[in-house]
Design a protein around this motif. Sequence first.
Motif, PDB file in Angstrom:
ATOM      1  N   UNK A   1       5.194  -3.588  29.106  1.00 20.76           N
ATOM      2  CA  UNK A   1       4.396  -2.453  29.432  1.00 20.76           C
ATOM      3  C   UNK A   1       4.597  -2.214  30.865  1.00 20.76           C
ATOM      4  N   UNK A   2       4.475  -2.877  31.655  1.00 18.28           N
ATOM      5  CA  UNK A   2       4.549  -2.650  33.363  1.00 18.28           C
ATOM      6  C   UNK A   2       6.135  -2.258  33.654  1.00 18.28           C
ATOM      7  N   UNK A   3       7.006  -2.932  32.984  1.00 18.70           N
ATOM      8  CA  UNK A   3       8.403  -2.474  32.851  1.00 18.70           C
ATOM      9  C   UNK A   3       8.764  -1.313  32.955  1.00 18.70           C
ATOM     10  N   UNK A   4       7.950  -0.540  31.990  1.00 25.72           N
ATOM     11  CA  UNK A   4       8.084   0.871  31.308  1.00 25.72           C
ATOM     12  C   UNK A   4       7.316   1.623  32.282  1.00 25.72           C
ATOM     13  N   UNK A   5       6.636   1.072  33.085  1.00 24.21           N
ATOM     14  CA  UNK A   5       6.057   1.992  34.258  1.00 24.21           C
ATOM     15  C   UNK A   5       4.490   2.473  33.885  1.00 24.21           C
ATOM     16  N   UNK A   6       4.028   1.753  33.012  1.00 22.59           N
ATOM     17  CA  UNK A   6       2.686   1.910  32.428  1.00 22.59           C
ATOM     18  C   UNK A   6       1.805   1.162  33.518  1.00 22.59           C
TER      19      UNK A   6
ATOM     20  N   UNK B   1      18.814  -2.058  28.250  1.00 24.42           N
ATOM     21  CA  UNK B   1      18.367  -0.552  28.506  1.00 24.42           C
ATOM     22  C   UNK B   1      16.917  -0.677  29.321  1.00 24.42           C
ATOM     23  N   UNK B   2      16.898   0.240  30.157  1.00 19.05           N
ATOM     24  CA  UNK B   2      15.643   0.206  30.934  1.00 19.05           C
ATOM     25  C   UNK B   2      14.773   1.364  30.502  1.00 19.05           C
ATOM     26  N   UNK B   3      13.609   1.079  29.785  1.00 18.57           N
ATOM     27  CA  UNK B   3      12.962   1.896  29.170  1.00 18.57           C
ATOM     28  C   UNK B   3      11.745   2.265  30.151  1.00 18.57           C
ATOM     29  N   UNK B   4      11.679   3.775  30.199  1.00 17.76           N
ATOM     30  CA  UNK B   4      10.710   4.202  31.233  1.00 17.76           C
ATOM     31  C   UNK B   4      10.025   5.313  30.691  1.00 17.76           C
ATOM     32  N   UNK B   5       8.561   5.233  30.745  1.00 19.16           N
ATOM     33  CA  UNK B   5       7.809   6.091  29.756  1.00 19.16           C
ATOM     34  C   UNK B   5       7.812   7.464  30.604  1.00 19.16           C
ATOM     35  N   UNK B   6       7.751   8.263  29.572  1.00 21.89           N
ATOM     36  CA  UNK B   6       7.788   9.792  30.154  1.00 21.89           C
ATOM     37  C   UNK B   6       6.303  10.191  30.660  1.00 21.89           C
ATOM     38  N   UNK B   7       5.282   9.607  29.913  1.00 25.48           N
ATOM     39  CA  UNK B   7       3.864   9.778  30.136  1.00 25.48           C
ATOM     40  C   UNK B   7       3.474   8.534  30.513  1.00 25.48           C
ATOM     41  N   UNK B   8       3.385   8.015  31.736  1.00 28.14           N
ATOM     42  CA  UNK B   8       2.906   6.714  31.661  1.00 28.14           C
ATOM     43  C   UNK B   8       1.213   6.738  31.602  1.00 28.14           C
ATOM     44  N   UNK B   9       0.863   5.648  30.789  1.00 29.11           N
ATOM     45  CA  UNK B   9      -0.603   5.570  30.448  1.00 29.11           C
ATOM     46  C   UNK B   9      -1.339   4.261  31.131  1.00 29.11           C
ATOM     47  N   UNK B  10      -2.519   4.040  31.121  1.00 30.92           N
ATOM     48  CA  UNK B  10      -3.094   2.858  31.122  1.00 30.92           C
ATOM     49  C   UNK B  10      -3.332   2.134  29.987  1.00 30.92           C
ATOM     50  N   UNK B  11      -2.949   0.914  30.159  1.00 29.07           N
ATOM     51  CA  UNK B  11      -2.758  -0.107  28.884  1.00 29.07           C
ATOM     52  C   UNK B  11      -3.909  -1.245  29.185  1.00 29.07           C
ATOM     53  N   UNK B  12      -4.597  -1.089  28.173  1.00 26.59           N
ATOM     54  CA  UNK B  12      -5.818  -2.514  28.329  1.00 26.59           C
ATOM     55  C   UNK B  12      -5.269  -3.653  27.372  1.00 26.59           C
TER      56      UNK B  12
END
Length: 60
Positions: free
Chosen positions: A45-50, A18-29
């Motif tokens: 996280x990057x694969x989920x477009x964050x 499954x390719x998980x894509x974030x509905x609301x991309x955020x900045x992750x530290x």
Amino acid sequence: MIALISLLWGMMRSPFTKNVVAANPQTILVSKAKMTKALQLARFFYAARHRVILIEGAKM
């Protein structure tokens, strides 16, 4: 030979992942950037477009 097996395994497995894509991309530290766990988390996280920022603190 091992590379060929890995390539074939990845091609056979790809329709079932499954390719998980974030509905609301955020900045992750992510801290402790030199650790393997931190790198793997950053990849997920990057694969989920964050947007991912890795940091490594100075040794004291």
